[in-house]
Design a protein around this motif. Structure first.
Motif, mmCIF file in Angstrom:
data_model
loop_
_atom_site.group_PDB
_atom_site.id
_atom_site.type_symbol
_atom_site.label_atom_id
_atom_site.label_comp_id
_atom_site.label_asym_id
_atom_site.label_seq_id
_atom_site.Cartn_x
_atom_site.Cartn_y
_atom_site.Cartn_z
ATOM 1 N N GLY A 32 54.550 44.099 24.155
ATOM 2 C CA GLY A 32 55.282 44.073 22.903
ATOM 3 C C GLY A 32 54.399 44.462 21.735
ATOM 4 N N PRO A 33 54.902 44.242 20.533
ATOM 5 C CA PRO A 33 54.135 44.677 19.359
ATOM 6 C C PRO A 33 52.856 43.878 19.124
ATOM 7 N N HIS A 34 52.781 42.667 19.650
ATOM 8 C CA HIS A 34 51.599 41.841 19.429
ATOM 9 C C HIS A 34 50.635 41.881 20.617
ATOM 10 N N ALA A 35 50.839 42.796 21.537
ATOM 11 C CA ALA A 35 49.985 42.881 22.724
ATOM 12 C C ALA A 35 48.602 43.404 22.335
ATOM 13 N N LEU A 36 47.593 42.891 23.008
ATOM 14 C CA LEU A 36 46.232 43.352 22.742
ATOM 15 C C LEU A 36 46.015 44.769 23.251
ATOM 16 N N MET A 37 46.575 45.071 24.418
ATOM 17 C CA MET A 37 46.470 46.408 24.973
ATOM 18 C C MET A 37 47.635 46.642 25.922
ATOM 19 N N SER A 38 48.009 47.887 26.073
ATOM 20 C CA SER A 38 49.075 48.223 27.009
ATOM 21 C C SER A 38 48.462 48.428 28.393
ATOM 22 N N MET A 39 49.318 48.595 29.369
ATOM 23 C CA MET A 39 48.830 48.792 30.737
ATOM 24 C C MET A 39 48.049 50.096 30.846
ATOM 25 N N ARG A 40 48.466 51.107 30.120
ATOM 26 C CA ARG A 40 47.752 52.391 30.153
ATOM 27 C C ARG A 40 46.349 52.258 29.567
ATOM 28 N N GLU A 41 46.197 51.430 28.546
ATOM 29 C CA GLU A 41 44.870 51.215 27.979
ATOM 30 C C GLU A 41 44.009 50.342 28.887
ATOM 31 N N ALA A 42 44.645 49.534 29.721
ATOM 32 C CA ALA A 42 43.911 48.639 30.611
ATOM 33 C C ALA A 42 43.504 49.320 31.918
ATOM 34 N N LEU A 43 43.981 50.540 32.160
ATOM 35 C CA LEU A 43 43.662 51.220 33.425
ATOM 36 C C LEU A 43 42.164 51.446 33.633
ATOM 37 N N PRO A 44 41.380 51.845 32.625
ATOM 38 C CA PRO A 44 39.933 51.964 32.878
ATOM 39 C C PRO A 44 39.288 50.631 33.253
ATOM 40 N N ILE A 45 39.764 49.550 32.643
ATOM 41 C CA ILE A 45 39.240 48.232 32.999
ATOM 42 C C ILE A 45 39.621 47.894 34.432
ATOM 43 N N CYS A 46 40.862 48.208 34.801
ATOM 44 C CA CYS A 46 41.310 47.965 36.183
ATOM 45 C C CYS A 46 40.496 48.795 37.169
ATOM 46 N N GLY A 47 40.143 50.012 36.775
ATOM 47 C CA GLY A 47 39.309 50.844 37.639
ATOM 48 C C GLY A 47 37.936 50.231 37.865
ATOM 49 N N GLY A 48 37.360 49.670 36.817
ATOM 50 C CA GLY A 48 36.074 48.988 36.965
ATOM 51 C C GLY A 48 36.175 47.767 37.856
ATOM 52 N N ILE A 49 37.291 47.051 37.750
ATOM 53 C CA ILE A 49 37.487 45.870 38.590
ATOM 54 C C ILE A 49 37.698 46.277 40.042
ATOM 55 N N VAL A 50 38.359 47.411 40.265
ATOM 56 C CA VAL A 50 38.539 47.901 41.637
ATOM 57 C C VAL A 50 37.184 48.241 42.251
ATOM 58 N N ILE A 51 36.313 48.872 41.474
ATOM 59 C CA ILE A 51 34.961 49.167 41.973
ATOM 60 C C ILE A 51 34.215 47.875 42.278
ATOM 61 N N LEU A 52 34.372 46.872 41.419
ATOM 62 C CA LEU A 52 33.763 45.560 41.647
ATOM 63 C C LEU A 52 34.265 44.939 42.952
ATOM 64 N N GLU A 53 35.551 45.071 43.210
ATOM 65 C CA GLU A 53 36.119 44.521 44.442
ATOM 66 C C GLU A 53 35.626 45.268 45.682
ATOM 67 N N ILE A 54 35.442 46.569 45.566
ATOM 68 C CA ILE A 54 34.919 47.333 46.707
ATOM 69 C C ILE A 54 33.480 46.901 47.006
ATOM 70 N N ILE A 55 32.695 46.695 45.960
ATOM 71 C CA ILE A 55 31.322 46.198 46.151
ATOM 72 C C ILE A 55 31.346 44.816 46.778
ATOM 73 N N ALA A 56 32.270 43.955 46.316
ATOM 74 C CA ALA A 56 32.394 42.612 46.885
ATOM 75 C C ALA A 56 32.759 42.672 48.357
ATOM 76 N N MET A 57 33.648 43.597 48.723
ATOM 77 C CA MET A 57 34.051 43.719 50.120
ATOM 78 C C MET A 57 32.882 44.208 50.982
#
Length: 117
Positions: A32-57
């Motif tokens: 909504g209008p008060h959101a800190l970031m949209s899902m599209r803006e969060a995709l680079p962060i999600c990509g970093g977390i996916v790399i973190l999960e691959i390292i964890a695995m």
């Protein structure tokens, strides 16, 4: 005989838990209008977390393999790290696919009349 705890297994489990906690925090931000970031803006962060999960695995698999060779303590911790990482990767890939394939604006139902001059 003294038993040891594998550091790679422990780090793999901790990283997999951190990835899950961080993605829950990112996705729980309201839209909504008060959101800190949209899902599209969060995709680079999600990509970093996916790399973190691959390292964890990878670290968890390395720790489980070391546990099968030696008598190491907490082998289940490595298995839990693998399961959490695989489950997380499946869920996040589903969320990202649904974001790209989600609802779009529908085309207008009535087309304006074309007037010739």
């Amino acid at each position: 005989m003294k038993t040891r705890i594998s550091i790679s297994r422990l780090i793999g489990f901790i990283l997999s838990c951190l990835g899950v906690i961080s993605i829950i925090l990112i996705l729980s931000v309201e839209e909504g209008p008060h959101a800190l970031m949209s899902m599209r803006e969060a995709l680079p962060i999600c990509g970093g977390i996916v790399i973190l999960e691959i390292i964890a695995m990878i670290l968890s698999i390395k720790g489980v393999n070391a546990a099968s060779d030696k008598q190491l303590k907490l082998r289940r911790l490595g298995v839990a790290g693998i399961v959490i990482s695989i489950g997380f990767l499946l869920v996040i890939s589903f969320v990202i696919c649904m974001d790209f394939m989600g609802p779009r604006e529908s085309p207008p139902t009535e087309y304006p009349l074309i007037q010739s001059t």
